[in-house]
Design an enzyme around this catalytic site. Structure first.
Site, short mmCIF file in Angstrom:
data_model
loop_
_atom_site.label_atom_id
_atom_site.label_comp_id
_atom_site.label_asym_id
_atom_site.label_seq_id
_atom_site.Cartn_x
_atom_site.Cartn_y
_atom_site.Cartn_z
N THR A 46 20.13 -39.54 9.92
CA THR A 46 19.10 -38.33 10.52
C THR A 46 18.07 -39.22 11.31
O THR A 46 17.86 -40.17 11.50
CB THR A 46 18.42 -37.78 9.49
OG1 THR A 46 17.75 -38.76 8.53
CG2 THR A 46 19.67 -37.06 8.72
N GLU A 67 23.28 -33.06 9.19
CA GLU A 67 23.85 -32.99 8.07
C GLU A 67 24.68 -31.71 8.04
O GLU A 67 25.76 -31.66 7.22
CB GLU A 67 22.68 -32.24 7.07
CG GLU A 67 21.76 -33.51 6.41
CD GLU A 67 20.52 -33.71 7.47
OE1 GLU A 67 20.70 -33.33 8.55
OE2 GLU A 67 19.48 -33.99 6.82
N LYS A 116 -0.13 -22.61 9.73
CA LYS A 116 -0.76 -21.74 8.66
C LYS A 116 -1.90 -21.46 9.10
O LYS A 116 -3.10 -22.25 8.74
CB LYS A 116 -0.36 -22.42 7.23
CG LYS A 116 -0.66 -21.39 6.24
CD LYS A 116 0.02 -21.68 4.91
CE LYS A 116 0.32 -20.28 3.96
NZ LYS A 116 0.73 -20.84 2.74
N TRP A 171 1.31 -17.16 8.61
CA TRP A 171 2.22 -18.26 9.28
C TRP A 171 2.39 -17.81 10.94
O TRP A 171 2.49 -16.70 10.99
CB TRP A 171 3.63 -18.43 8.62
CG TRP A 171 3.47 -18.68 7.52
CD1 TRP A 171 3.70 -18.07 6.23
CD2 TRP A 171 3.47 -20.16 7.03
NE1 TRP A 171 3.69 -19.00 5.35
CE2 TRP A 171 3.50 -20.25 5.68
CE3 TRP A 171 3.31 -21.29 7.32
CZ2 TRP A 171 3.46 -21.31 4.74
CZ3 TRP A 171 3.25 -22.58 6.93
CH2 TRP A 171 3.24 -22.59 5.56
P1 AMP Z 1 19.17 -33.24 14.14
O1 AMP Z 1 19.66 -33.60 12.84
O2 AMP Z 1 18.37 -34.30 14.84
O3 AMP Z 1 20.23 -32.50 15.07
O4 AMP Z 1 18.16 -32.19 14.06
C1 AMP Z 1 18.45 -31.19 13.60
C2 AMP Z 1 17.19 -30.08 13.57
O5 AMP Z 1 16.99 -29.67 15.12
C3 AMP Z 1 17.36 -28.57 12.94
O6 AMP Z 1 17.31 -28.85 11.62
C4 AMP Z 1 16.34 -27.83 13.49
O7 AMP Z 1 14.90 -27.82 12.99
C5 AMP Z 1 16.45 -28.40 15.02
N1 AMP Z 1 17.40 -27.51 15.68
C6 AMP Z 1 18.75 -27.83 16.14
N2 AMP Z 1 19.25 -26.80 16.87
C7 AMP Z 1 18.16 -25.64 17.18
C8 AMP Z 1 18.05 -24.41 17.70
N3 AMP Z 1 18.81 -24.04 18.45
N4 AMP Z 1 16.82 -24.07 17.70
C9 AMP Z 1 15.91 -24.44 17.05
N5 AMP Z 1 15.87 -25.51 15.94
C10 AMP Z 1 17.26 -26.33 16.48
#
Ligand code: AMP
Length: 540
Positions: free
Chosen positions: A185, A330, A440, A445
């Protein structure tokens, strides 16, 4: 007495076998780092992956050993990736844009034994080399190169290693539950965490990703994965392309808008995948180069929320349907995808457009729920209004992070995504924020994503991030950090006026700060943590 169906393990190698058997002459075209183009096809990828597998066999590694790649999207990366997973090792794709300390951390944590790398990353490797003694072999994904050898003397060269190897190799029949790949991650809080994918989870994810209501792929598609292979497997592109027999156009390191427009137009790309920041620069370049991107009929946007204005621009200016998807490392990464349902087809164009803005709904294999995390994870209703923590279950969702003892799930078996969302009865998800990015204000929110979308809809704004700034009275108030477009001047007052009548008055940001560029993470997401560090006290 009972009949039974054949059992065949779901293996990554079977994807490549399928592509080589039935789509042998489908082109795979890559841009080399020097700008030249390399042409091959699925038969070529398969036979060189087998040469690489024969070489790996000669190393006498153990099944499950980790082999890392530090490479761009190109044909050699695909070959090594299939060779590694197909042979029973774990392909650890490393994000080169991580900080050196994070790179060291993940290479040590994974205990990678071999590192395949593109020439570009020699300085990076040199900088961390003494901290990663676990790497026994450094393989440059290229032909012999004097300057690489001088800079990193222990390097051996891929083309030299595989040239004498046979292109015949019987992929082992592995247990489908064993690990095939590893991604970390992005680690915006604490150390990055490893997610270990299995052959089975990968194959099931691949089936689901190809479906009409997912990426809607067929063998007629020419796919340009702009999202890097180190960002959750380029969202599965190399797998889905092999399963469907798509053609692949691989952009290498040239991820600027102009280069991408040229690739799309020259190779008649039909579908492309990337994060919003990539599309933003692609739109500017296409306009500048007078291209309407005629071949591109859909683009997949995820990784961060896709601003509605972007979906509109793609449709009206490029006749391209945006597929908005939500996912995470994940989740392999696919969690939800936005496609209209049958019942939406009678809606007006505007109503359909509104449905298509959200992050979409889960494919078969995924279940999602919303809970109130501050109230014992009490499930919330799917009425499209209630907002809560998004939790997920499914065939390709993490159970336990790599090397960690504890299960990463709630007591009742759900993975908490850290995202805040609402959901309607059909499972259409609306992500309002990462839990940590919500603002917040006086106990209420405010969604930073909603405020960003409004700013992005202003024609004189190129990019906008909204952060929570400390406020002596309201605890936190929204502040916009924005990059002006090259086409126009805009003042803080003008941008703040643009918010009038679009949201409740108390949600309108307190301040706008114009900057030349917004810092981006290794995967092209806006680095809000850094912005909070820089501007979090601007209202005090
Ligand atoms: P990563 O593991 O680096 O791909 O990041 C995952 C995170 O990216 C998710 O938990 C979201 O917070 C954000 N994310 C991914 N796709 C979207 C989307 N279409 N809209 C908003 N947030 C997104």
């Amino acid at each position: 007495m009972y009949g039974q169906m054949m059992y065949q393990p779901l293996l990554v190698s079977s994807l490549l076998e399928h592509a080589a058997n039935y789509h042998a002459d489908t082109p795979i075209i890559s841009k080399n780092t020097d700008g030249s183009m390399h042409h091959t096809d699925w038969a070529g990828i398969s036979s060189r992956a087998k040469q690489c597998a024969n070489f790996l066999k000669s190393l006498h590694l153990e099944q499950g050993d980790r082999i890392a790649t530090l490479a761009w999207n190109n044909h050699r990366h695909i070959e090594t990736w299939y060779a590694i997973s197909g042979s029973g090792y774990v392909c650890h794709t490393i994000n080169p844009r991580l900080f050196p300390e994070q790179l060291i951390y993940i290479i040590q944590d994974a205990q990678d034994k071999v590192l395949f790398f593109d020439q570009t990353f020699v300085p990076l490797i040199n900088a961390i080399k003494k901290h990663i003694p676990n790497i026994e072999l450094f393989i440059c994904l290229d032909t012999y190169n004097e300057s690489v050898k001088e800079a990193l003397p222990e390097t051996v060269f891929y083309e030299e290693l595989i040239q004498s190897q046979s292109g015949h190799f019987d992929w082992p029949e592995l247990d489908e539950l064993c690990a095939s790949s590893l991604c970390y991650t992005s680690g915006t809080t604490g150390n990055p965490k490893g997610v270990l994918y299995s052959h089975r989870s990968t194959l099931l994810h691949t089936f689901a990703s190809c479906l009409p209501d997912s990426l809607n792929l067929s063998s007629k598609d020419i796919m340009l994965p702009v999202v890097p292979m180190f960002h959750v497997h380029a969202w599965g592109s190399p797998y889905v392309a092999a399963m469907m027999g798509c053609s692949l156009i691989l952009p290498g390191s040239a991820l600027d808008g102009d280069s991408l427009v040229q690739l799309i137009d020259q190779y008649k790309v039909t579908v492309s995948l990337g994060v919003p920041t990539i599309w933003q620069s692609l739109i500017s370049s296409a306009k500048k180069l007078n291209s309407t991107l005629p071949s591109l009929n859909r683009n997949v946007v995820g990784g961060s929320a896709c601003p509605p204005s972007m979906i509109e621009t793609f449709k009206t200016d490029f006749n391209c349907d945006t597929i908005h998807a939500w996912g995470m490392t994940e989740a392999s990464p696919l969690g939800t995808v936005n496609h209209l349902k049958g019942k939406h087809l009678n809606l007006s164009k505007t109503e359909q457009f509104n449905v298509r803005l959200s992050q979409g709904r889960p494919p078969f294999g995924i279940r999602i729920r919303l809970v109130d995390a501050e109230n014992d994870n009490k499930p919330l209703s799917n009425n499209g209004i209630e907002t809560g923590n998004l939790q997920i279950q499914g065939h390709w969702i993490v159970n336990r992070y790599y090397g960690q003892e504890n299960i990463a799930l709630t007591e009742d078996g759900w993975f908490d995504t850290g995202d805040i969302a609402s959901m309607n009865q059909d499972g259409f998800l609306n992500i309002s924020d990462r839990a940590k990015d919500l603002i917040k204000s006086g106990g209420e929110w405010i969604s930073s994503v909603e405020l960003e979308n409004i700013a992005m809809a202003h024609p004189k704004i190129d990019m906008a991030a909204v952060i929570a700034a400390y406020h002596p009275r309201w605890d936190e108030r929204p502040v916009v950090i924005a990059v002006k477009s090259t086409t126009g001047q805009i003042t803080e007052t003008e941008l703040l006026e643009f918010y009038q009548d679009k949201i409740a008055k108390w949600q309108i940001p307190d301040k706008v700060i114009f900057v030349d560029a917004i810092p981006l993470s290794g995967t092209g997401k806006m680095l809000k943590r850094k912005l909070r560090e820089d501007y979090g006290n601007t209202l005090i």
